[in-house]
Design a protein around this motif. Structure first.
Motif, PDB file in Angstrom:
ATOM      1  N   PHE A 287       0.834  -1.193   0.000  1.00 38.99           N
ATOM      2  CA  PHE A 287       0.000   0.000   0.000  1.00 38.99           C
ATOM      3  C   PHE A 287       0.879   1.257   0.000  1.00 38.99           C
TER       4      PHE A 287
ATOM      5  N   MET B 167       2.897   1.675  -3.344  1.00 39.71           N
ATOM      6  CA  MET B 167       2.059   2.298  -4.358  1.00 39.71           C
ATOM      7  C   MET B 167       1.903   3.787  -4.094  1.00 39.71           C
ATOM      8  N   GLY B 168       1.755   4.143  -2.816  1.00 41.94           N
ATOM      9  CA  GLY B 168       1.547   5.536  -2.449  1.00 41.94           C
ATOM     10  C   GLY B 168       2.703   6.447  -2.794  1.00 41.94           C
TER      11      GLY B 168
ATOM     12  N   TYR C  46      -5.426   3.763  -6.584  1.00 43.17           N
ATOM     13  CA  TYR C  46      -4.496   2.651  -6.425  1.00 43.17           C
ATOM     14  C   TYR C  46      -4.940   1.440  -7.248  1.00 43.17           C
TER      15      TYR C  46
ATOM     16  N   THR D 206      -6.569  -4.046  -3.698  1.00 41.95           N
ATOM     17  CA  THR D 206      -5.391  -3.171  -3.673  1.00 41.95           C
ATOM     18  C   THR D 206      -4.104  -3.992  -3.670  1.00 41.95           C
TER      19      THR D 206
ATOM     20  N   VAL E 299      -1.250  -3.778  -6.545  1.00 40.13           N
ATOM     21  CA  VAL E 299       0.156  -3.451  -6.292  1.00 40.13           C
ATOM     22  C   VAL E 299       1.071  -4.387  -7.073  1.00 40.13           C
TER      23      VAL E 299
END
Length: 482
Positions: free
Chosen positions: A80, A83-84, A96, A404, A408
């Motif tokens: 997470f 990806m951010g 995302y 999510t 990713v």
């Protein structure tokens, strides 16, 4: 995804806000952390979920369930956060999932995320209204129905949301610190004095045999439900100071703090009763319709009876902080969808405080539409509105976590902007497996989670894929029109 510039591909922001950009550099790590903690409503989570887990789950092994749930969420957080670093936007799950699995999947996920935040907020409004109505009746001669306080609070939440993100962070900080401090002090004081009648009982709560006793799946399910909302760190990325550093720090810190808090508090609560007696005490509290009493009794015994009058007030402020947080989260989803053309463009209008003006009002209208039918029907706001919508929101959010994690993996296989195997492949896959297991547990025990009938559970579960399908259909219709 097409070649047009979208918010999913927007990785840099101007130093000053523009017409369609949320206010940058408004939140630091602690500001974001308070939004996360308020969404998770620590006192509500402990008073609501811990007694159920102890009575119906694995008894004294409940703290181990929180640790396991925290480990799954931490694995999810690795991907997470990776990806951010490449996608900074108020859409979070929308952007995302869209970046890895395609814009249609992203649009469907946005609908589910918005649905999840709105129903959990509506559920919390139900419990909040019930608690405040009882408090006012206990201390005055005023006896008003729960929905009066709920509707009045919606107006207050709307006003605070319109005042900007910094004001919201300050209000939440005060409420969260109060409830967090009392429970943390209780835990530390219990540790210092060596626990309750059977000692601290570390092995009774954290050993493998304790973790696996009873119904561990039920305990893990309630533990995961208590951690709902940590992902909000990404929603505020557009308003964060140096988001590529702030958001990762806030995310990891929130997962660690929340896991530690719930594990410590549940352990010391069980210790205060004694590991062998805690399940029976929790069961009696549930039978009496006062699950919070399982938590409040040992706290007031330790600090004095005066706290018995304070804790219900803190429970109300805990819920208020939660509904304000989910108002902000949902309004930012509406803002982002309006900005990206998935919903009407007026939703991306900002006020003078650079808060989502139209989106905030729209979110308040949604809250009214979700709550009013329960008030009109005369339903119990706790047994129906809160119980049903809380379980529904957790199931929807777990689906988003799973999508999510998969996104990713796909995103970093297609775009080799980060080649770290642990961050972009191993941890996301392990997290996805853990979340898939959590979804199975939630579905298998959904009637227990919502405290309702099988028929009620069925239509609540089916609403999640329906909302996802509606989001995808809306995206495709709008795409054909452009």
């Amino acid at each position: 995804m097409d070649s047009r510039t979208t918010s999913a591909e927007r990785t840099e922001r101007d130093a000053a806000p523009t017409a369609n950009t949320l206010k940058p550099n408004a939140l630091g790590v602690l500001g974001i952390l308070f939004f996360v903690l308020s969404g998770q409503a620590p006192l509500t989570g402990i008073a609501g979920a811990a007694p159920l887990s102890v009575a119906l789950g694995n008894g004294s092994g409940t703290p181990a369930a929180y640790v396991l749930a925290g480990a799954v969420i931490l694995l999810f957080s690795v991907g997470f956060i990776a990806m951010g670093r490449h996608v900074v936007d108020a859409g979070a799950f929308y952007t995302y999932i869209g970046a890895g699995l395609g814009r249609a999947a992203g649009a469907g996920s946005a609908a589910v995320a918005l649905f999840s935040y709105c129903v959990i907020q509506a559920g919390m409004y139900g419990l909040y209204g019930s608690i405040v109505s009882g408090l006012v009746a206990d201390h005055t001669s005023l006896h008003l129905p729960w929905w009066v306080y709920t509707l009045a609070t919606m107006a207050v939440v709307q006003a605070l949301g319109a005042l900007g993100i910094e004001m919201g962070a300050k209000v939440l900080a005060a409420f969260v610190l109060a409830e967090f401090s009392i429970l943390a002090l209780f835990g530390l004081a219990t540790l210092v004095k060596g626990g309750g009648p059977e000692g601290l009982g570390f092995a009774d709560s954290f050993s493998p045999s304790a973790a696996l006793q009873g119904a561990p799946g039920v305990a893990v399910m309630f533990a995961l439900a208590s951690m709902f909302g940590f992902e909000a760190t990404a929603i505020y990325g557009e308003e964060a100071k140096d988001p590529k550093k702030t958001v990762p720090r806030a995310t990891y810190l929130s997962v660690i703090v929340v896991t530690g808090f719930f594990a410590l508090t549940s352990w010391t609560l069980i210790s205060s009763y004694g590991a062998s007696k805690a399940p029976e005490a929790a069961g009696k509290a549930l039978e009496a319709g006062d699950s919070a009493g399982f938590v409040f009794a040992p706290v007031t015994d330790l600090f004095g009876g005066w706290l018995g009058a304070v804790l219900p007030v803190l429970l109300a402020t805990s819920l208020f902080a939660g509904v304000l947080t989910f108002h902000n989260s949902a309004s930012r989803y509406l803002f982002c969808l309006g900005r990206d053309g998935q919903l009407p463009a007026p939703l991306c209008r900002l006020n003078g405080k650079h808060a989502p003006a139209i989106a905030g009002r729209a979110q308040t209208v949604i809250a009214v539409l979700l709550v009013v039918p329960f008030a009109v029907a005369g339903s119990d706001p706790v047994l129906t509105l809160f119980s049903w919508f809380s379980g529904l929101a957790v199931l929807a959010m777990m689906l988003l976590y799973l999508l999510t994690s998969l996104s990713v993996v796909v995103f970093f296989r297609r775009r080799r902007v980060d080649t770290r195997a642990w961050n972009t492949l191993i941890a996301p896959v392990l997290g996805a497996l853990g979340i898939a297991g959590a979804i199975w547990l939630i579905l298998a025990n959904f009637t227990t989670l919502i405290g309702g009938e099988v028929s009620t559970a069925l239509w609540l579960v089916l609403s999640v894929p329906v909302v996802m399908a509606l989001g995808v259909a809306n995206h495709r219709i709008r795409r054909r029109r452009t």
